[in-house]
Design a protein around this motif. Sequence first.
Motif, short mmCIF file in Angstrom:
data_model
loop_
_atom_site.label_atom_id
_atom_site.label_comp_id
_atom_site.label_asym_id
_atom_site.label_seq_id
_atom_site.Cartn_x
_atom_site.Cartn_y
_atom_site.Cartn_z
N VAL A 9 0.84 -1.20 0.00
CA VAL A 9 0.00 0.00 0.00
C VAL A 9 0.87 1.25 0.00
CG1 VAL A 9 -1.67 1.34 1.33
CG2 VAL A 9 -1.94 -1.13 1.13
N LYS A 10 1.93 1.21 0.80
CA LYS A 10 2.85 2.35 0.86
C LYS A 10 3.51 2.59 -0.49
CE LYS A 10 6.81 4.13 3.44
NZ LYS A 10 7.79 3.86 4.54
N ASN A 16 2.03 6.87 -6.82
CA ASN A 16 0.89 7.60 -7.39
C ASN A 16 0.55 8.88 -6.63
OD1 ASN A 16 -0.31 5.58 -9.53
ND2 ASN A 16 0.16 4.34 -7.73
N LYS A 17 1.54 9.45 -5.95
CA LYS A 17 1.29 10.67 -5.19
C LYS A 17 0.74 11.82 -6.04
CE LYS A 17 5.26 10.96 -3.22
NZ LYS A 17 6.40 11.48 -2.44
N PRO A 18 1.30 12.08 -7.23
CA PRO A 18 0.73 13.17 -8.04
C PRO A 18 -0.75 12.95 -8.37
CG PRO A 18 2.88 12.52 -8.88
CD PRO A 18 2.50 11.50 -7.87
N LEU A 19 -1.09 11.70 -8.71
CA LEU A 19 -2.48 11.39 -9.04
C LEU A 19 -3.37 11.55 -7.81
CD1 LEU A 19 -4.37 10.46 -11.27
CD2 LEU A 19 -3.85 8.10 -10.66
N ILE A 20 -2.89 11.15 -6.66
CA ILE A 20 -3.67 11.29 -5.42
C ILE A 20 -3.90 12.77 -5.11
CG2 ILE A 20 -3.62 10.94 -2.92
CD1 ILE A 20 -2.08 8.32 -3.48
N VAL A 21 -2.86 13.59 -5.28
CA VAL A 21 -3.00 15.03 -5.06
C VAL A 21 -4.04 15.62 -6.03
CG1 VAL A 21 -1.83 17.26 -5.25
CG2 VAL A 21 -0.68 15.33 -4.15
N LEU A 259 5.91 18.65 -9.50
CA LEU A 259 4.72 18.05 -8.92
C LEU A 259 4.45 16.66 -9.50
CD1 LEU A 259 2.23 21.06 -8.74
CD2 LEU A 259 3.12 19.74 -6.82
N GLY A 260 4.88 16.46 -10.74
CA GLY A 260 4.68 15.17 -11.38
C GLY A 260 5.66 14.10 -10.92
N GLY A 261 6.57 14.46 -10.01
CA GLY A 261 7.46 13.45 -9.44
C GLY A 261 8.85 13.40 -10.05
N THR A 262 9.16 14.29 -10.98
CA THR A 262 10.50 14.31 -11.56
C THR A 262 11.46 14.95 -10.57
OG1 THR A 262 9.67 14.43 -13.83
CG2 THR A 262 11.92 15.16 -13.46
N SER A 263 12.58 14.29 -10.31
CA SER A 263 13.56 14.78 -9.35
C SER A 263 14.38 15.92 -9.94
CB SER A 263 14.49 13.64 -8.93
OG SER A 263 15.54 14.14 -8.12
N GLY A 273 3.77 11.53 -15.23
CA GLY A 273 3.77 12.35 -14.03
C GLY A 273 3.67 13.83 -14.37
N THR A 274 4.38 14.26 -15.41
CA THR A 274 4.32 15.65 -15.84
C THR A 274 2.92 16.03 -16.30
OG1 THR A 274 6.67 15.72 -16.46
CG2 THR A 274 5.21 17.32 -17.52
#
Length: 320
Positions: A9-10, A16-21, A259-263, A273-274
């Motif tokens: 789950v973690k 999928n953090k960007p999608l959750i946001v 925000l899309g997760g790119t470092s 993600g973008t």
Amino acid sequence: MKLTSGNSVKDIIQKNKPLIVLLILCTAMACLSDSFFSWKNLLTVLRQTSINAVIATGMTFAILIGGIDLSVGSVLAICGAVAASLIASGMDMFLAILITLLLGLAIGVVNGLLISKGRLQPFIATLGTMTLLRGLTLVYTKGKPIGMSGGADSLLFRKIGSGYLLGLPIPVYIMIIVFIIAYYILRHLRMGRYIYALGSNEEATIYSGIKTDKVKLFVYGASALLASLAGIIVTARLGTAAPTAGEGYELDAIAAVVLGGTSMSGGVGTIGGTAVGALIIGILNNALNLLQVPSYYQNVAKGAVILFAVLLDRKQKSVR
């Protein structure tokens, strides 16, 4: 088993953090505004997001290699001005678009050369070209907007920015095509693997025999090319080219990518993600408008979002 389940789950949440946001933001806006989920408003969000999404796609390439491109807003402005003047002069629309795109590509190659051959830091190189191009735009336009004639080519050109196809704005189709091409490059072409490798460890990439200078030329060429495409869309939508066009667009693009997760340190990120990040920025702007929040607070919100996303990225790296 519980530990495994918890870890799963973690991992899902982490990936999928960007999608959750995005889902949380949409849910909140649905509660705060009855008009948010109206078809008209959703089309407005997609149309406005498309421009930032196109620029952010090129910015993704730059950040993936551990760089950045601050010149995209100025590239948009000068290429939009050139497109408007060529159309106004009576030039064939397709030829005008081709010249504009080639101009954008040439600017990107210059950025790439400054970084690869000139050994300048990407921040410094693109900050310099950002300022230079903004000045050249003011000189080219004489500080005044460039309008277009009412001819057939001009009317056809304007449809690129304001027309519809099967109920969707044409810029949305352009955005989708750009995403598909970028996704294919990163996932299925050798250049995509080189981009990730360069962002992960430049020294190791050089020792492996990859010509990193060519990768940088490709990345910054693509970034400026997409910024020029965005300039065409903006100019076509407004029917005029303003010398101040594109100001602050680099902020939106960076925000969408992060925000899309790119470092920001490179090597990690996806086009998907973008796309989600660009939607978050688009919905955030739309939400502030619907809630009648003064426009100057938008930059405050986006700046805070960027700082939060970068700090979160740093925290995750320290944990790993």
